[in-house]
Design an enzyme around this catalytic site. Structure first.
Site, PDB file in Angstrom:
ATOM      1  N   ARG A  30      21.838   8.021  33.153  1.00 44.07           N
ATOM      2  CA  ARG A  30      23.092   7.338  32.796  1.00 44.07           C
ATOM      3  C   ARG A  30      24.157   8.363  32.397  1.00 44.07           C
ATOM      4  O   ARG A  30      23.849   9.335  31.699  1.00 44.07           O
ATOM      5  CB  ARG A  30      22.865   6.357  31.637  1.00 44.07           C
ATOM      6  N   ILE A  32      26.973  10.003  30.350  1.00 39.03           N
ATOM      7  CA  ILE A  32      27.142  10.040  28.889  1.00 39.03           C
ATOM      8  C   ILE A  32      28.449   9.367  28.466  1.00 39.03           C
ATOM      9  O   ILE A  32      28.595   8.949  27.310  1.00 39.03           O
ATOM     10  CB  ILE A  32      27.079  11.511  28.399  1.00 39.03           C
ATOM     11  N   VAL A  97      31.680  18.873  36.723  1.00 34.51           N
ATOM     12  CA  VAL A  97      30.370  19.535  36.626  1.00 34.51           C
ATOM     13  C   VAL A  97      29.988  20.020  38.018  1.00 34.51           C
ATOM     14  O   VAL A  97      29.886  19.218  38.967  1.00 34.51           O
ATOM     15  CB  VAL A  97      29.296  18.573  36.067  1.00 34.51           C
ATOM     16  N   HIS A 101      26.815  15.598  42.358  1.00 34.03           N
ATOM     17  CA  HIS A 101      26.314  14.350  41.761  1.00 34.03           C
ATOM     18  C   HIS A 101      27.039  13.170  42.372  1.00 34.03           C
ATOM     19  O   HIS A 101      28.226  13.234  42.667  1.00 34.03           O
ATOM     20  CB  HIS A 101      26.477  14.343  40.239  1.00 34.03           C
ATOM     21  N   MET A 102      26.290  12.108  42.525  1.00 27.58           N
ATOM     22  CA  MET A 102      26.827  10.844  43.029  1.00 27.58           C
ATOM     23  C   MET A 102      26.967   9.905  41.837  1.00 27.58           C
ATOM     24  O   MET A 102      26.007   9.688  41.103  1.00 27.58           O
ATOM     25  CB  MET A 102      25.856  10.268  44.060  1.00 27.58           C
ATOM     26  N   HIS A 103      28.183   9.376  41.625  1.00 28.76           N
ATOM     27  CA  HIS A 103      28.388   8.368  40.591  1.00 28.76           C
ATOM     28  C   HIS A 103      28.045   7.007  41.195  1.00 28.76           C
ATOM     29  O   HIS A 103      28.593   6.648  42.255  1.00 28.76           O
ATOM     30  CB  HIS A 103      29.852   8.313  40.151  1.00 28.76           C
TER      31      HIS A 103
END
Ligand code: AMP
Length: 116
Positions: A30, A32, A97, A101-103
């Protein structure tokens, strides 16, 4: 050699995160600072700084990110209503970052895709 981010520590369980899924290729946890009722990040275990650095050898990993997104969307109860998958790249993409990364965002209507 790319510089590690906090996400490498999450993958290795060196710092706390709400990890929902992990296998040999990807980790999901999850966000932050959730911007929607469901906000999960799905990342490759291999450190790839941006989508500009993705190679053909990474295709299985990138594909796994989608199948894990689908699985988590179902578990979170947002699959039917729908959700959005976002991958930001570099400064203009708003990437903070530097570990791909995949949201996975959803849980309420998201409106049209922001075009700025
Ligand atoms: P981006 O702007 O696409 O690079 O998104 C980075 C995301 O990482 C943001 O949504 C942050 O809230 C999230 N984030 C940063 N640090 C952590 C952390 N330690 N645990 C979970 N999510 C984080």
């Amino acid at each position: 050699m790319a510089e590690e981010t906090i996400f490498s520590k999450i993958i290795r369980k060196e710092i706390d995160a709400d990890v929902l899924y992990q296998d040999e290729l990807v980790t999901a946890f999850r966000d932050i600072n959730p911007r929607t009722p469901t906000h999960v990040l799905i990342i490759p275990n291999k450190l790839i700084p941006t989508t500009n650095d993705v190679e053909s050898e990474d295709e299985a990993m990138m594909g796994r990110m989608f199948t894990v997104a689908k699985k988590i969307a179902k578990e979170e109860g947002i699959a039917e209503d729908g959700y959005r998958l976002i991958v930001n790249c570099n400064a203009h993409g708003g990437q903070e970052v530097y570990h791909v990364h995949m949201h996975l965002v959803g849980g309420s209507p998201l409106g049209p895709l922001l075009m700025v």
